[in-house]
Design an enzyme around this catalytic site. Structure first.
Site, PDB file in Angstrom:
ATOM      1  N   ARG A   1      14.167   9.618  -1.541  1.00  0.00           N
ATOM      2  CA  ARG A   1      15.136  10.722  -1.710  1.00  0.00           C
ATOM      3  C   ARG A   1      16.310  10.578  -0.732  1.00  0.00           C
ATOM      4  NH1 ARG A   1      15.356  15.510   1.242  1.00  0.00           N
ATOM      5  NH2 ARG A   1      16.177  17.361   0.169  1.00  0.00           N
ATOM      6  N   ALA A   2      15.962  10.256   0.526  1.00  0.00           N
ATOM      7  CA  ALA A   2      17.008  10.138   1.544  1.00  0.00           C
ATOM      8  C   ALA A   2      17.938   8.958   1.232  1.00  0.00           C
ATOM      9  CB  ALA A   2      16.367   9.964   2.925  1.00  0.00           C
TER      10      ALA A   2
ATOM     11  N   VAL B   1      18.593   7.640  -1.757  1.00  0.00           N
ATOM     12  CA  VAL B   1      19.414   7.942  -2.940  1.00  0.00           C
ATOM     13  C   VAL B   1      20.536   8.917  -2.575  1.00  0.00           C
ATOM     14  CG1 VAL B   1      19.395   9.017  -5.238  1.00  0.00           C
ATOM     15  CG2 VAL B   1      17.531   7.482  -4.562  1.00  0.00           C
TER      16      VAL B   1
ATOM     17  N   ARG C   1     -18.254  17.531  11.298  1.00  0.00           N
ATOM     18  CA  ARG C   1     -18.840  17.996  12.563  1.00  0.00           C
ATOM     19  C   ARG C   1     -19.613  19.308  12.366  1.00  0.00           C
ATOM     20  NH1 ARG C   1     -18.805  17.393  17.995  1.00  0.00           N
ATOM     21  NH2 ARG C   1     -17.207  15.822  18.246  1.00  0.00           N
TER      22      ARG C   1
ATOM     23  N   ARG D   1     -27.211  16.242  13.735  1.00  0.00           N
ATOM     24  CA  ARG D   1     -27.178  14.893  13.168  1.00  0.00           C
ATOM     25  C   ARG D   1     -26.203  13.985  13.891  1.00  0.00           C
ATOM     26  NH1 ARG D   1     -27.497  16.779   6.910  1.00  0.00           N
ATOM     27  NH2 ARG D   1     -29.723  16.463   6.708  1.00  0.00           N
TER      28      ARG D   1
ATOM     29  N   ASP E   1       0.641  -0.180  11.875  1.00  0.00           N
ATOM     30  CA  ASP E   1       0.475  -1.474  12.541  1.00  0.00           C
ATOM     31  C   ASP E   1       1.761  -2.291  12.513  1.00  0.00           C
ATOM     32  OD1 ASP E   1       0.381  -1.720   9.816  1.00  0.00           O
ATOM     33  OD2 ASP E   1      -1.183  -3.235   9.782  1.00  0.00           O
TER      34      ASP E   1
ATOM     35  N   ARG F   1       1.441  -4.874  -5.781  1.00  0.00           N
ATOM     36  CA  ARG F   1       1.466  -6.154  -5.078  1.00  0.00           C
ATOM     37  C   ARG F   1       1.839  -7.196  -6.123  1.00  0.00           C
ATOM     38  NH1 ARG F   1      -2.544  -3.193  -2.032  1.00  0.00           N
ATOM     39  NH2 ARG F   1      -1.759  -3.173   0.107  1.00  0.00           N
TER      40      ARG F   1
ATOM     41  N   GLU G   1     -17.611  10.761  19.938  1.00  0.00           N
ATOM     42  CA  GLU G   1     -18.258  10.171  21.124  1.00  0.00           C
ATOM     43  C   GLU G   1     -17.886   8.701  21.268  1.00  0.00           C
ATOM     44  OE1 GLU G   1     -19.787  13.519  19.743  1.00  0.00           O
ATOM     45  OE2 GLU G   1     -19.843  12.944  21.836  1.00  0.00           O
TER      46      GLU G   1
ATOM     47  N   GLY H   1       0.839  -1.211   0.000  1.00  0.00           N
ATOM     48  CA  GLY H   1       0.000   0.000   0.000  1.00  0.00           C
ATOM     49  C   GLY H   1       0.865   1.249   0.000  1.00  0.00           C
TER      50      GLY H   1
ATOM     51  N   ASP I   1      -1.259   2.667   8.256  1.00  0.00           N
ATOM     52  CA  ASP I   1      -1.984   1.988   9.342  1.00  0.00           C
ATOM     53  C   ASP I   1      -1.251   1.977  10.677  1.00  0.00           C
ATOM     54  OD1 ASP I   1      -4.135   1.400   7.735  1.00  0.00           O
ATOM     55  OD2 ASP I   1      -3.286  -0.486   7.029  1.00  0.00           O
TER      56      ASP I   1
ATOM     57  N   ASP J   1       4.121  -4.746   6.515  1.00  0.00           N
ATOM     58  CA  ASP J   1       4.634  -6.027   7.001  1.00  0.00           C
ATOM     59  C   ASP J   1       4.630  -7.106   5.920  1.00  0.00           C
ATOM     60  OD1 ASP J   1       1.876  -6.211   7.076  1.00  0.00           O
ATOM     61  OD2 ASP J   1       1.838  -7.454   8.880  1.00  0.00           O
ATOM     62  N   GLY J   2       3.719  -7.011   4.955  1.00  0.00           N
ATOM     63  CA  GLY J   2       3.734  -7.961   3.839  1.00  0.00           C
ATOM     64  C   GLY J   2       5.035  -7.833   3.055  1.00  0.00           C
TER      65      GLY J   2
ATOM     66  N   THR K   1       3.591   2.731   5.966  1.00  0.00           N
ATOM     67  CA  THR K   1       2.180   2.328   5.992  1.00  0.00           C
ATOM     68  C   THR K   1       1.362   3.369   6.742  1.00  0.00           C
ATOM     69  OG1 THR K   1       0.606   0.797   7.015  1.00  0.00           O
ATOM     70  CG2 THR K   1       2.835   0.722   7.869  1.00  0.00           C
TER      71      THR K   1
ATOM     72  N   ARG L   1     -26.382   9.751   9.579  1.00  0.00           N
ATOM     73  CA  ARG L   1     -25.731   9.796   8.257  1.00  0.00           C
ATOM     74  C   ARG L   1     -24.397   9.066   8.301  1.00  0.00           C
ATOM     75  NH1 ARG L   1     -28.850  13.577   5.075  1.00  0.00           N
ATOM     76  NH2 ARG L   1     -30.758  13.429   6.293  1.00  0.00           N
TER      77      ARG L   1
ATOM     78  N   ARG M   1      -8.006  -1.817   8.076  1.00  0.00           N
ATOM     79  CA  ARG M   1      -8.662  -3.117   7.975  1.00  0.00           C
ATOM     80  C   ARG M   1      -8.346  -3.987   9.198  1.00  0.00           C
ATOM     81  NH1 ARG M   1      -7.534  -5.142   2.183  1.00  0.00           N
ATOM     82  NH2 ARG M   1      -7.275  -2.924   1.960  1.00  0.00           N
TER      83      ARG M   1
HETATM   84  P1  ADP Z   1       2.163  -4.306   2.648  1.00  0.00           P
HETATM   85  O1  ADP Z   1       3.629  -4.326   2.481  1.00  0.00           O
HETATM   86  O2  ADP Z   1       1.598  -2.933   2.487  1.00  0.00           O
HETATM   87  O3  ADP Z   1       1.717  -5.027   3.909  1.00  0.00           O
HETATM   88  P2  ADP Z   1       1.272  -6.604   1.025  1.00  0.00           P
HETATM   89  O4  ADP Z   1       0.894  -7.441   2.200  1.00  0.00           O
HETATM   90  O5  ADP Z   1       0.341  -6.589  -0.110  1.00  0.00           O
HETATM   91  O6  ADP Z   1       1.525  -5.077   1.399  1.00  0.00           O
HETATM   92  O7  ADP Z   1       2.711  -7.122   0.513  1.00  0.00           O
HETATM   93  C1  ADP Z   1       3.352  -6.502  -0.573  1.00  0.00           C
HETATM   94  C2  ADP Z   1       4.047  -7.522  -1.418  1.00  0.00           C
HETATM   95  O8  ADP Z   1       5.067  -8.177  -0.653  1.00  0.00           O
HETATM   96  C3  ADP Z   1       3.184  -8.659  -1.928  1.00  0.00           C
HETATM   97  O9  ADP Z   1       2.424  -8.318  -3.060  1.00  0.00           O
HETATM   98  C4  ADP Z   1       4.239  -9.692  -2.282  1.00  0.00           C
HETATM   99  O10 ADP Z   1       4.850  -9.404  -3.521  1.00  0.00           O
HETATM  100  C5  ADP Z   1       5.249  -9.499  -1.163  1.00  0.00           C
HETATM  101  N1  ADP Z   1       4.990 -10.482  -0.094  1.00  0.00           N
HETATM  102  C6  ADP Z   1       4.135 -10.379   0.939  1.00  0.00           C
HETATM  103  N2  ADP Z   1       4.145 -11.492   1.705  1.00  0.00           N
HETATM  104  C7  ADP Z   1       5.036 -12.333   1.122  1.00  0.00           C
HETATM  105  C8  ADP Z   1       5.484 -13.673   1.406  1.00  0.00           C
HETATM  106  N3  ADP Z   1       5.026 -14.358   2.443  1.00  0.00           N
HETATM  107  N4  ADP Z   1       6.403 -14.212   0.566  1.00  0.00           N
HETATM  108  C9  ADP Z   1       6.880 -13.527  -0.487  1.00  0.00           C
HETATM  109  N5  ADP Z   1       6.488 -12.282  -0.816  1.00  0.00           N
HETATM  110  C10 ADP Z   1       5.577 -11.698  -0.039  1.00  0.00           C
END
Ligand code: ADP
Length: 338
Positions: free
Chosen positions: A36-37, A39, A170, A178, A145, A87, A203, A26, A143, A118-119, A141, A262, A187
């Site tokens: 930039r930093a 590079v 507000r 309202r 998280d 992704r 609230e 994301g 988030d 983290d992905g 990120t 709303r 998420r």
């Molecule tokens: P984010 O980094 O924002 O959490 P994603 O979870 O979509 O986003 O992960 C980004 C990309 O990282 C994925 O599309 C994939 O290419 C790679 N990735 C994530 N998890 C794995 C994994 N277990 N093994 C290999 N590549 C991964």
């Protein structure tokens, strides 16, 4: 320098000379400041720096180009990412990662900086285990998280965008007496909801990390109605157990038919826009220290900031651990919303 066998797991005496930088997963405002930093710090130390387009996709598809200080001019203030992000399904597969490695190897790239969530770190961890290419993760990120850092690149901008929007909501809520239910991003994490909700005097704040007691919500709204507190704002994270603002509104409309209820879903505006000063600063500091890590043999760590000091945690810990919502903050929400 210590001998390799005496070094801790994340330390190495391997020399890094050419580095690649990519943004993955994301997008978040401030990613450009981090690129930039990286590079400029790399160039300052005489390293060749390569930009890799669209995260791991560009690594596999060989969409890689050399960058210099001029190629990152005038981007510190821009949202999004000039390297684009994506992704990549192929990177989950060993064949995809092997292809990516070949593309780095032919250029002699022997260090990577990955800006993402983290992905992306999970992918980096796998890649560095398989191919002995040191990877440094920067938490990018909205988030927030990710454990091991008080800040993630983009969170401050996203939360300020949400605050600005909720303040406007507000005003109109007040004009019409309202009840507004505002959905913010998150998420799996409620940080945007929690921070923006406290800052706008919501609230109630509904987040995925805590159990949502709908009966308690209804009775607090009923009680406020009795005391003629007519303007009410509820901030809901999109990943709340009730599903988001629309779902919560349905329940409230049934139970409190007299309330003028709303819904407003803030959506992707929270991802865009010029990064705040804080996001530019942390992105610049993290980008600088990512290169320092590669130069000093501190490999496969995420660079974070804790208590205003740089904090380095092994990538696998950054992947496993999530931040914990402070009980104190939850108490503050309840008390200040009375
Ligand atoms: P984010 O980094 O924002 O959490 P994603 O979870 O979509 O986003 O992960 C980004 C990309 O990282 C994925 O599309 C994939 O290419 C790679 N990735 C994530 N998890 C794995 C994994 N277990 N093994 C290999 N590549 C991964």
């Amino acid at each position: 320098m210590q001998k390799k066998e005496e070094l801790p797991k994340e330390m190495s005496d391997k020399k890094v000379t050419k580095i690649g930088v990519l943004t993955s997963g994301g997008d978040s405002p401030g990613m450009n400041a981090a690129v930039r930093a990286v590079v400029r710090t790399g160039n300052y130390h005489g390293l060749e720096v390569y930009g890799i387009m669209r995260g791991y996709s560009g690594m596999i598809e060989d969409d890689i180009f050399q960058m210099d200080s001029r190629s990152v001019a005038n981007i510190i203030q821009r949202g999004g990412t000039i390297l684009k992000t994506a992704r990549s399904k192929d990177f989950f597969e060993p064949e995809g990662r092997a292809k990516a490695y070949e593309n780095l190897k032919k250029r002699g790239i022997n260090g990577l900086v990955i800006i993402g969530g983290d992905g992306s770190f999970r992918g980096a961890q796998k890649f560095s285990n398989e191919f002995d290419i040191p990877c440094i993760g920067l938490p990018g990120t909205i988030d927030k998280d990710i454990a091991g850092s008080d800040f993630t690149i983009g969170f401050d901008t996203a939360v300020n965008t949400a605050v600005e929007a909720i303040d406007k909501i507000r005003d109109t809520a007040d004009a019409h007496d309202r009840l507004f239910i505002v959905e913010v991003m998150g998420r799996d994490a409620g940080y945007i909801a929690l921070h923006s909700g406290i800052a706008t005097g919501a609230e109630n704040i509904l987040i995925p990390e805590t159990k949502t007691d709908i009966e308690e919500l209804i009775s607090s709204l009923t009680e406020k109605e009795k005391r003629k507190k007519l303007v009410n704002l509820i901030v809901v994270a999109e990943g709340d157990e009730y599903g988001g603002a629309n779902e919560v509104a349905e329940i409230i409309k049934k139970r409190l038919p007299n309330a003028d209820t709303r819904v407003c879903i803030l959506g992707h505006i929270q991802r865009g826009g010029s990064p705040t000063c804080l996001d530019r600063l942390i992105a610049s500091r993290m980008g600088y220290h990512a290169v320092e890590c590669l130069l000093n043999g501190r490999f496969n760590v995420m660079v974070g900031i804790l208590n205003n000091k740089m904090n380095y945690i092994p990538l696998d810990n950054a992947i496993k651990a999530k931040q914990k919502i402070s009980e104190d903050w939850l108490k503050i929400v309840k008390i200040l919303a009375s």
